[in-house]
Motif scaffolding. Structure first.
Motif, mmCIF file in Angstrom:
data_model
loop_
_atom_site.group_PDB
_atom_site.id
_atom_site.type_symbol
_atom_site.label_atom_id
_atom_site.label_comp_id
_atom_site.label_asym_id
_atom_site.label_seq_id
_atom_site.Cartn_x
_atom_site.Cartn_y
_atom_site.Cartn_z
ATOM 1 N N SER A 124 -6.930 4.763 -11.510
ATOM 2 C CA SER A 124 -7.026 4.372 -10.101
ATOM 3 C C SER A 124 -6.399 2.995 -9.931
ATOM 4 C CB SER A 124 -8.481 4.365 -9.623
ATOM 5 O OG SER A 124 -9.252 3.443 -10.365
ATOM 6 N N LYS A 145 -5.839 -0.317 -7.234
ATOM 7 C CA LYS A 145 -6.213 -1.052 -6.030
ATOM 8 C C LYS A 145 -5.384 -2.329 -5.967
ATOM 9 C CE LYS A 145 -11.001 0.620 -5.899
ATOM 10 N NZ LYS A 145 -12.434 0.235 -5.912
ATOM 11 N N GLU A 187 0.808 -1.220 0.000
ATOM 12 C CA GLU A 187 0.000 0.000 0.000
ATOM 13 C C GLU A 187 0.844 1.274 0.000
ATOM 14 O OE1 GLU A 187 -3.647 1.991 2.618
ATOM 15 O OE2 GLU A 187 -2.749 0.073 3.186
#
Length: 445
Positions: free
Chosen positions: A427, A429, A384
């Protein structure tokens, strides 16, 4: 709620409206009076010209027998000439200065400070804050009239700036100052006195943070590009030296070294191509594409072009496309480059998952209606803490793995710049151990 004549709110509204109407009528009356005075002054200043002209017209009319229409026309011209501003009617330099002074007297220092976009602080001879504009409150907070500047700005450069101006050593001075909290901001601070014998001084803070950030990015880019080019050059130079020396008569070593040299030159060529591509994109960031692109056909072409890579890595690409036309405004070659970069990364870095899914879906609702393209792999994923920086130039999650996969560290930077040109967004993830998903949202119009 009923609004009637007896309602106090309604009565107040009517009263305010009447006062506003009276004020407008007064302004109109004043304007008309001013215009009448100006016309009277011009007539008075041209009285002699008008009188002389009138006598001349009468003389001509009496002796030449002109018609009344000609006389009236001549009188009209003389009247217009009298109304024109003469040299004596024009404002002199003193009048202009008086008007300017009168206008400035109606302006307060508070209004002037509020009109300045940069943080501005007015202080007195004791370094006590007299006034701060809204930008100063937003930038520094916790400041108020009556506070001492030396307690708010404790940096040595700020103390020296205040001491120099207040002591009269310099009339004005400039320093660089960095504010650490709540976020780091860099300012160019100028201090100077206000007017003559006012015992007031002003600080103006010019934000330099964005310029400093761009300078650091430029320096980092040059350092990284130099490093990326120097490494393969050093490798090629070493192998050439070996081939000319100890390995001169060793065919096996020669073939091995030549293969390594070929790989290194290919790496440099890819890096230079990516640098040139990124440079071209940065030169036209606001050039919006104006043609329609069929996403289905474009992504099918990308998948077909990566056939050799999928066979080499053993990855299967699965399609999940929505039915119907999938057209978006854009440049086909640039969008091809976007999806080629994303799919190539998914196949290289997610090959342990064995498959990559490419899905296309429509987003019909809301102000951001468009088409979403998601490329998902099932490999090790991305920690992350790396996700916010992954689109930076030369940023790599795993440097050795990236170089093994022949990456240049510029692919996602190119993707970001192309999507910016298309008014689109990316984006990301990811979850460690479960793969990563890169989604591209393209507006429908």
């Amino acid at each position: 709620m009923l609004w009637g004549a007896s309602n106090p709110v309604q009565r107040k509204f009517s009263s305010d409206r009447s006062r506003a109407r009276d004020a407008r009528m007064a302004d109109i009356g004043a304007e008309r009076q001013t215009m009448a005075q100006a016309v009277t002054a011009r007539l008075w200043n041209g009285r002699w010209l008008l009188a002389a002209g009138f006598v001349a017209v009468l003389a001509v009319y009496g002796f030449a027998g002109m018609s009344a229409y000609v006389v009236l026309a001549a009188l009209a011209l003389l009247l217009a000439a009298a109304l024109l501003p003469s040299g004596s009617a024009r404002h002199s330099a003193e009048d202009a200065a008086a008007i300017e002074a009168s206008g400035l007297q109606r302006l307060s220092g508070e209004y002037l400070a509020a009109a300045v976009a940069d943080p501005l602080i007015i202080f007195d001879r004791t370094a006590t804050i007299v006034h701060a504009n809204a930008a100063a409150f937003a930038a520094f907070g916790g400041i108020a009239p009556g506070m001492t500047l030396s307690l708010k700005f404790r940096a040595p450069e700020m103390q020296a700036l205040l001491d120099g101006v207040l002591s009269g050593t310099v009339a004005s001075d400039v320093v660089d100052y960095t504010e650490k909290l709540p976020v780091e901001r860099a300012y160019r601070v100028s201090a100077s006195s206000v007017g003559h014998a006012t015992d007031l001084y002003v600080l103006v803070f010019k934000d330099q943070s964005e310029a400093r950030r761009i300078d650091r990015m430029r320096a980092d880019f040059i350092a990284n590009a130099s490093h990326e080019l120097r490494t393969p050059l050093a490798s090629i130079s070493g192998f050439i030296e070996t081939l000319r020396g100890p390995a001169r008569g060793d065919p096996a070593a020669r073939d091995q070294f030549l293969q390594i040299m070929q790989n290194q030159t290919g790496r440099m060529a890819r890096l230079i191509d990516d640098l040139l591509s990124l440079s071209r994109l940065e030169m036209k960031p606001y050039l919006k594409p104006g043609t329609e692109v069929d996403l289905r056909q474009t992504i099918d072409s990308v998948i077909d072009s990566l056939g050799p890579l999928t066979r080499e890595t053993g990855v299967v690409i699965e399609r999940d496309f929505v039915e119907g036309p999938l057209d978006v405004p854009g440049d086909r070659d640039e969008l091809f480059q976007v999806f080629e970069n994303l799919l190539e990364n998914a196949c290289k870095y997610g090959q342990s998952g064995g498959r990559v899914t490419v899905s296309i879906a429509r987003t019909e609702t809301g102000p951001e209606a468009g088409i979403d393209v998601t490329i998902r792999d099932y490999g090790p994923g991305i920690p992350e803490e790396h996700i916010p920086r992954i689109t930076e130039r030369f940023y790599r999650v795993d440097v050795e793995n990236s170089r093994t996969q022949k990456g240049t560290g510029l692919g996602l930077s190119i993707v970001k710049h192309i999507l910016t040109r298309h008014n689109a967004r990316l984006s990301i993830k990811s979850e460690v151990g479960k793969g990563a998903a890169f989604s591209v949202h393209l507006p429908a119009r």
